[in-house]
Design an enzyme around this catalytic site. Structure first.
Site, PDB file in Angstrom:
ATOM      1  N   SER A 182       8.586  53.264   1.227  1.00 20.98           N
ATOM      2  CA  SER A 182       8.369  53.178  -0.086  1.00 20.98           C
ATOM      3  C   SER A 182       6.843  52.879  -0.574  1.00 20.98           C
ATOM      4  O   SER A 182       6.802  52.519  -1.909  1.00 20.98           O
ATOM      5  CB  SER A 182       9.512  51.775  -0.425  1.00 20.98           C
TER       6      SER A 182
ATOM      7  N   HIS B 263      12.612  59.307  -0.359  1.00 23.16           N
ATOM      8  CA  HIS B 263      12.731  57.925  -0.385  1.00 23.16           C
ATOM      9  C   HIS B 263      13.980  57.470  -0.725  1.00 23.16           C
ATOM     10  O   HIS B 263      14.516  57.768  -2.076  1.00 23.16           O
ATOM     11  CB  HIS B 263      11.442  57.169  -1.389  1.00 23.16           C
TER      12      HIS B 263
ATOM     13  N   GLU C 298      14.215  59.757  -4.005  1.00 21.66           N
ATOM     14  CA  GLU C 298      12.798  60.339  -4.763  1.00 21.66           C
ATOM     15  C   GLU C 298      12.184  61.073  -3.672  1.00 21.66           C
ATOM     16  O   GLU C 298      11.867  60.834  -2.365  1.00 21.66           O
ATOM     17  CB  GLU C 298      11.862  58.944  -4.900  1.00 21.66           C
TER      18      GLU C 298
ATOM     19  N   ASN D 205      11.272  51.805  -7.817  1.00 23.58           N
ATOM     20  CA  ASN D 205      10.605  50.494  -7.571  1.00 23.58           C
ATOM     21  C   ASN D 205       9.973  49.932  -8.604  1.00 23.58           C
ATOM     22  O   ASN D 205       9.578  48.577  -8.851  1.00 23.58           O
ATOM     23  CB  ASN D 205       9.951  50.640  -6.148  1.00 23.58           C
TER      24      ASN D 205
HETATM   25  N1  CAA Z   1      26.588  49.486   3.165  1.00 30.25           N
HETATM   26  C1  CAA Z   1      27.460  50.668   2.985  1.00 30.25           C
HETATM   27  N2  CAA Z   1      28.513  50.702   1.894  1.00 30.25           N
HETATM   28  C2  CAA Z   1      28.439  49.476   1.079  1.00 30.25           C
HETATM   29  C3  CAA Z   1      27.483  48.467   1.189  1.00 30.25           C
HETATM   30  C4  CAA Z   1      26.714  48.553   2.316  1.00 30.25           C
HETATM   31  N3  CAA Z   1      25.894  47.306   2.637  1.00 30.25           N
HETATM   32  N4  CAA Z   1      27.729  47.646   0.150  1.00 30.25           N
HETATM   33  C5  CAA Z   1      28.557  48.066  -0.559  1.00 30.25           C
HETATM   34  N5  CAA Z   1      29.089  49.191   0.007  1.00 30.25           N
HETATM   35  C6  CAA Z   1      30.030  50.102  -0.658  1.00 30.25           C
HETATM   36  C7  CAA Z   1      31.506  49.258  -0.426  1.00 30.25           C
HETATM   37  O1  CAA Z   1      31.935  49.906   0.794  1.00 30.25           O
HETATM   38  C8  CAA Z   1      32.207  50.012  -1.577  1.00 30.25           C
HETATM   39  O2  CAA Z   1      32.479  51.497  -1.278  1.00 30.25           O
HETATM   40  P1  CAA Z   1      33.859  51.910  -1.832  1.00 30.25           P
HETATM   41  O3  CAA Z   1      34.209  51.605  -3.433  1.00 30.25           O
HETATM   42  O4  CAA Z   1      33.744  53.422  -1.766  1.00 30.25           O
HETATM   43  O5  CAA Z   1      34.991  51.647  -1.359  1.00 30.25           O
HETATM   44  C9  CAA Z   1      31.166  50.216  -2.693  1.00 30.25           C
HETATM   45  O6  CAA Z   1      29.939  50.054  -1.915  1.00 30.25           O
HETATM   46  C10 CAA Z   1      31.101  49.043  -3.698  1.00 30.25           C
HETATM   47  O7  CAA Z   1      30.954  47.798  -2.971  1.00 30.25           O
HETATM   48  P2  CAA Z   1      31.770  46.399  -3.462  1.00 30.25           P
HETATM   49  O8  CAA Z   1      32.808  46.716  -4.242  1.00 30.25           O
HETATM   50  O9  CAA Z   1      31.843  45.750  -2.111  1.00 30.25           O
HETATM   51  O10 CAA Z   1      30.602  45.870  -4.191  1.00 30.25           O
HETATM   52  P3  CAA Z   1      29.612  46.017  -5.758  1.00 30.25           P
HETATM   53  O11 CAA Z   1      30.644  47.040  -6.420  1.00 30.25           O
HETATM   54  O12 CAA Z   1      29.325  44.971  -5.700  1.00 30.25           O
HETATM   55  O13 CAA Z   1      28.704  47.102  -4.995  1.00 30.25           O
HETATM   56  C11 CAA Z   1      26.241  47.518  -4.298  1.00 30.25           C
HETATM   57  C12 CAA Z   1      27.589  46.663  -4.013  1.00 30.25           C
HETATM   58  C13 CAA Z   1      26.702  49.003  -4.162  1.00 30.25           C
HETATM   59  C14 CAA Z   1      25.308  46.811  -3.407  1.00 30.25           C
HETATM   60  C15 CAA Z   1      25.954  47.141  -5.829  1.00 30.25           C
HETATM   61  O14 CAA Z   1      26.144  45.724  -6.164  1.00 30.25           O
HETATM   62  C16 CAA Z   1      24.652  47.879  -6.300  1.00 30.25           C
HETATM   63  O15 CAA Z   1      24.693  49.118  -6.436  1.00 30.25           O
HETATM   64  N6  CAA Z   1      23.721  47.101  -6.073  1.00 30.25           N
HETATM   65  C17 CAA Z   1      22.263  47.492  -6.620  1.00 30.25           C
HETATM   66  C18 CAA Z   1      21.544  48.036  -5.484  1.00 30.25           C
HETATM   67  C19 CAA Z   1      20.224  48.617  -5.814  1.00 30.25           C
HETATM   68  O16 CAA Z   1      19.577  48.550  -6.790  1.00 30.25           O
HETATM   69  N7  CAA Z   1      19.731  49.236  -4.655  1.00 30.25           N
HETATM   70  C20 CAA Z   1      18.286  49.773  -4.646  1.00 30.25           C
HETATM   71  C21 CAA Z   1      17.389  48.694  -4.143  1.00 30.25           C
HETATM   72  S1  CAA Z   1      15.609  48.967  -4.252  1.00 30.25           S
HETATM   73  C22 CAA Z   1      15.455  49.812  -2.769  1.00 30.25           C
HETATM   74  O17 CAA Z   1      16.153  50.010  -1.911  1.00 30.25           O
HETATM   75  C23 CAA Z   1      14.292  50.540  -2.690  1.00 30.25           C
HETATM   76  C24 CAA Z   1      13.083  50.033  -1.838  1.00 30.25           C
HETATM   77  O18 CAA Z   1      12.157  50.418  -1.584  1.00 30.25           O
HETATM   78  C25 CAA Z   1      13.270  48.816  -1.074  1.00 30.25           C
END
Ligand code: CAA
Length: 283
Positions: free
Chosen positions: A118, A139, A151, A190
């Site tokens: 990233s 990414h 990305e 990001n």
């Molecule tokens: N690994 C795998 N699957 C996961 C998981 C994980 N760590 N966390 C949640 N899930 C899955 C669950 O199993 C569930 O799947 P199903 O519906 O198919 O059963 C689904 O995601 C929803 O999970 P939850 O109901 O437990 O929780 P939630 O609805 O609050 O979702 C989340 C959790 C998906 C993390 C959601 O909160 C979310 O989308 N958060 C934002 C994440 C984000 O912005 N990511 C980008 C970060 S920036 C980045 O990564 C870039 C970089 O360069 C650092």
């Protein structure tokens, strides 16, 4: 493109590998550390069991995906069969350059070598290979099994054919490619995230609201799945810190430095979920 090699079995590498296996690709996840390989395999086999228990995959689909993926410390043999390599190793340039040099030597000529970095554009590693036209960033976002955008960032040598091929792979993974025509620090997502995060940190630092309430506003006023502080804990405050530090090193602009509150958490070793404490307690 049928065979994918993922380098690095950390939080991103293991989930990218499993996403590929579920989508039908023959996949290898490789790490230099045998302990990391075992931990990733245990985690991902547990994830497959969880999918079956939740009715998201049939037992047969899970068994097929499990049969298509292996976790290993070996490099030469899986590299020799790879059509696409996705490097998700540590964010250290010298390590990545050494990996790309090895991959260039070990993979077939047609193989595309992508980095999940990233912070580093693929131009930083493309010249460690003899095939800069087949090198790009791919990414993924955390958690990679869930987040649907990837990305695809070209460097100045990346060919149109490479872009088209990796975009097709991203679609085959059930994800949406976001094409960047050139390398810019932070890429697209990001940068969007940083804008929200910076505002959140400033509001908290100024005492306008608690970090918990700022998260409530992001979730319940704006419909974000998580607030910016919860998200820092998920992704890792160390990752947030290192991304900003790298941006500062590229730009020299003090405005790109990590926020002092993030630096304080980083220096205290409070990285979020992975250490049990970040903005929130995760015990
Ligand atoms: N690994 C795998 N699957 C996961 C998981 C994980 N760590 N966390 C949640 N899930 C899955 C669950 O199993 C569930 O799947 P199903 O519906 O198919 O059963 C689904 O995601 C929803 O999970 P939850 O109901 O437990 O929780 P939630 O609805 O609050 O979702 C989340 C959790 C998906 C993390 C959601 O909160 C979310 O989308 N958060 C934002 C994440 C984000 O912005 N990511 C980008 C970060 S920036 C980045 O990564 C870039 C970089 O360069 C650092």
């Amino acid at each position: 493109m049928t065979t994918i090699l993922v380098i690095g079995s950390g939080a991103m590498g293991r989930q990218i590998g499993m996403a590929a296996a579920v989508a039908g690709f023959t996949t290898t996840v490789r790490d230099v550390d045998p302990g990391a390989v075992t931990a990733a395999e245990t985690d991902m086999r547990g994830w497959l069991d969880g999918r079956v228990a939740k009715g998201r995959l049939s037992a047969e689909q899970a068994a097929d995906a499990g049969g298509r993926i292996r976790f290993t410390t070996e490099l030469e043999e899986p590299a020799a069969h790879a059509d696409l390599v996705i490097e998700a190793a540590t964010e250290k340039l010298d390590v990545k350059r050494a990996i790309f040099t090895d991959l260039d030597r070990l993979t077939p000529d047609h193989a595309i070598l992508a980095t999940n970095s990233s912070t580093l554009g693929s131009s930083a590693v493309a010249d460690a290979t003899g095939r800069p036209d087949r090198v790009c960033n791919l990414h993924f976002f955390n958690p990679a099994l869930v987040m649907r955008a990837v990305e695809n960032v070209r460097n100045e040598h990346t060919s149109d054919e490479t872009v088209a091929t990796v975009s097709a792979v991203v679609r085959a993974l059930g994800k949406s490619p976001v094409l960047l025509t050139r390398e810019v620090p932070g890429f697209v997502a990001n940068r969007l995230l940083a804008a929200v995060r910076n505002e959140a940190l400033e509001l908290y630092a100024d005492g306008v609201a608690s970090f918990e309430d700022i998260d409530v506003a992001a979730r319940d006023a704006l419909g974000h799945p998580m607030g910016p502080f919860e998200l820092m804990d998920l992704v890792g405050i160390d990752v947030s810190y290192l991304i900003r530090q790298a941006a500062f090193e590229q730009s020299g602009d003090p405005q790109d430095l990590p926020h002092p509150l993030v630096t304080a958490k980083y220096e205290a070793g409070e990285y979020g979920r992975k250490t049990g404490k970040g903005w929130y307690d995760h015990d």
